[in-house]
Design a protein around this motif. Sequence first.
Motif, PDB file in Angstrom:
ATOM      1  N   UNK A   8      24.989  -4.528 -29.909  1.00 48.79           N
ATOM      2  CA  UNK A   8      26.432  -4.342 -29.976  1.00 48.79           C
ATOM      3  C   UNK A   8      26.738  -3.028 -30.665  1.00 48.79           C
ATOM      4  N   UNK A   9      27.580  -2.227 -30.052  1.00 50.93           N
ATOM      5  CA  UNK A   9      27.985  -0.971 -30.660  1.00 50.93           C
ATOM      6  C   UNK A   9      29.502  -0.902 -30.689  1.00 50.93           C
ATOM      7  N   UNK A  10      30.022  -0.229 -31.697  1.00 51.91           N
ATOM      8  CA  UNK A  10      31.465  -0.098 -31.828  1.00 51.91           C
ATOM      9  C   UNK A  10      32.002   0.840 -30.751  1.00 51.91           C
ATOM     10  N   UNK A  11      33.059   0.408 -30.099  1.00 48.26           N
ATOM     11  CA  UNK A  11      33.711   1.264 -29.129  1.00 48.26           C
ATOM     12  C   UNK A  11      32.973   1.413 -27.825  1.00 48.26           C
ATOM     13  N   UNK A  12      32.089   0.478 -27.495  1.00 44.77           N
ATOM     14  CA  UNK A  12      31.359   0.648 -26.247  1.00 44.77           C
ATOM     15  C   UNK A  12      32.305   0.420 -25.064  1.00 44.77           C
ATOM     16  N   UNK A  13      31.967   1.072 -23.967  1.00 45.53           N
ATOM     17  CA  UNK A  13      32.836   1.044 -22.792  1.00 45.53           C
ATOM     18  C   UNK A  13      32.908  -0.350 -22.208  1.00 45.53           C
ATOM     19  N   UNK A  14      34.034  -0.647 -21.574  1.00 43.63           N
ATOM     20  CA  UNK A  14      34.218  -1.979 -21.007  1.00 43.63           C
ATOM     21  C   UNK A  14      33.266  -2.240 -19.856  1.00 43.63           C
ATOM     22  N   UNK A  15      32.713  -1.153 -19.257  1.00 46.39           N
ATOM     23  CA  UNK A  15      31.797  -1.317 -18.133  1.00 46.39           C
ATOM     24  C   UNK A  15      30.408  -1.772 -18.572  1.00 46.39           C
ATOM     25  N   UNK A  16      30.135  -1.702 -19.861  1.00 48.52           N
ATOM     26  CA  UNK A  16      28.825  -2.118 -20.358  1.00 48.52           C
ATOM     27  C   UNK A  16      28.712  -3.636 -20.292  1.00 48.52           C
ATOM     28  N   UNK A  17      27.638  -4.177 -19.730  1.00 48.97           N
ATOM     29  CA  UNK A  17      27.520  -5.622 -19.586  1.00 48.97           C
ATOM     30  C   UNK A  17      27.322  -6.317 -20.920  1.00 48.97           C
ATOM     31  N   UNK A  18      27.782  -7.562 -21.010  1.00 46.22           N
ATOM     32  CA  UNK A  18      27.583  -8.346 -22.222  1.00 46.22           C
ATOM     33  C   UNK A  18      26.153  -8.847 -22.348  1.00 46.22           C
ATOM     34  N   UNK A 226      23.687   5.841 -15.242  1.00 46.78           N
ATOM     35  CA  UNK A 226      24.957   5.679 -15.935  1.00 46.78           C
ATOM     36  C   UNK A 226      24.830   4.949 -17.258  1.00 46.78           C
ATOM     37  N   UNK A 227      23.604   4.663 -17.687  1.00 42.94           N
ATOM     38  CA  UNK A 227      23.371   3.999 -18.963  1.00 42.94           C
ATOM     39  C   UNK A 227      23.205   5.080 -20.024  1.00 42.94           C
ATOM     40  N   UNK A 228      24.123   5.131 -20.966  1.00 34.09           N
ATOM     41  CA  UNK A 228      24.104   6.237 -21.926  1.00 34.09           C
ATOM     42  C   UNK A 228      24.203   5.811 -23.386  1.00 34.09           C
ATOM     43  N   UNK A 229      24.352   4.510 -23.665  1.00 33.18           N
ATOM     44  CA  UNK A 229      24.454   4.099 -25.064  1.00 33.18           C
ATOM     45  C   UNK A 229      23.744   2.766 -25.276  1.00 33.18           C
ATOM     46  N   UNK A 230      23.765   2.287 -26.508  1.00 32.38           N
ATOM     47  CA  UNK A 230      22.980   1.101 -26.871  1.00 32.38           C
ATOM     48  C   UNK A 230      23.514  -0.182 -26.257  1.00 32.38           C
ATOM     49  N   UNK A 231      24.715  -0.155 -25.698  1.00 30.75           N
ATOM     50  CA  UNK A 231      25.207  -1.333 -25.004  1.00 30.75           C
ATOM     51  C   UNK A 231      24.345  -1.709 -23.811  1.00 30.75           C
ATOM     52  N   UNK A 232      23.549  -0.742 -23.322  1.00 27.51           N
ATOM     53  CA  UNK A 232      22.684  -0.973 -22.176  1.00 27.51           C
ATOM     54  C   UNK A 232      21.237  -1.282 -22.577  1.00 27.51           C
TER      55      UNK A 232
END
Length: 436
Positions: A8-18, A226-232
């Motif tokens: 979980x990261x703060x401000x992650x994009x809504x397109x990032x899967x849960x 398109x995966x660029x942050x820890x949400x992925x």
Amino acid sequence: MADTTDNTVTGEASSVPRKSSWRYIGPGIVVAATGVGAGDLVATLIAGSNFGYTLLWAAVIGCLVKISLAEAAGRWHLSTGRTLFDGWASLGRWTTWFFAVYVVIWGFVYGAAAMSSSALPLQALFPDVMDLEWWGVACGLVGLVFVWFNKYAVFEKVMTVLVGVMFVVTVYLAIRVTPNLADAFAGLLPVLPDEKDSILNTLGLIGGVGGTITLAAYGYWVNAKGWTDTGWMKVMRLDNQVAYITTGIFVVAMLFVGAELLHSANVAIASGDKGLIQLSDILADEYGSATAKFFLIGFFATSFTSLIGVWHGVSLMFADFVARFRGQGEQKGAEVASGARERSWPFRAYLLWLTFPPIVLLFQGQPFRLIILYGVLGAAFLPFLAGTLIWLLNSARTPREWRNGPVSNGMLVIAGLLFLILCVKQIWDQPWSEFF
């Protein structure tokens, strides 16, 4: 493989899967297809031919080792938002020089090898159409045009189709030869063959299971997806596991073929891509020409995915290298995700380098000294990759929650030592007396 499960990261994009999901899988298929070339299949086939099922455990360990390397590369890209070359550059100027020399010499020789490997099954399927060299030129040009005019999304779809062909062919052959499952399960026990140099042969099989520079390219394909942050992060780890489970199926299937078709009949085949042409002749004698042709189609899919995978992935890395070298500051994964790298002149310049200069080698043979340098640099790359990933992922360059834990460090240390031993052996075996 960091010792954390929080993505979980703060401000992650809504397109990032849960949560991770099979429908996001993609870069793993690409790295599996690119990493498993004809040479890997032949090496495993020969291992099965020489030792039966004895080294099945080594093939499995090889997949686990590569999982750790690719996962670490992907974790660096997602946890820092920076590209791998940007991380390397932060370790000192020596990494830039190593990569520059490596990517120029390696690309020149690899281009010819990839085109020749893709040409072999086509010439066997269509023997009266044209010579091997011209088939090689055609494969190189098709790869160039395809990667030049298509972005990552199309590239991934084509690679997925070709992986499907590889999967069907290798699994079909493994079933066709009727493997001895009891012996296969026994081969999962870590036993060394009673042969001279068995330890080095075993280490070579472990180290040769799927991928060299393509392991480093994995992080770039993760960004291109398109995966660029820890949400992925969880998705990336699932994707990476799929990559090496797929690789493992290819390798184990070919070991079954070697053990049942060649070992039991005491048949030897040549090393290198021509060994697969010999195998097609053996399959034709045993099971008929239809099975042999089916195998040659799988052989082509295996070789051509490696060709276009390198044309795309290493060109992405080279474009990143040039951007960093030209002083454009930190190189971000978001830049790769935007598709800007695939439209850049360095990307296309390296595509041309992989295609046109190597055509000379197809017709004139490969220069002796260059082949030695190619072998040395290729052997040195994976120890370089493992060592730098350990350095980067245990330092303040990586956010604390995504740094290596004991499991990651252990796997990367094992990988580094394994590839260092193989590197020393490769350098030792070169005919240096003839070089000077």
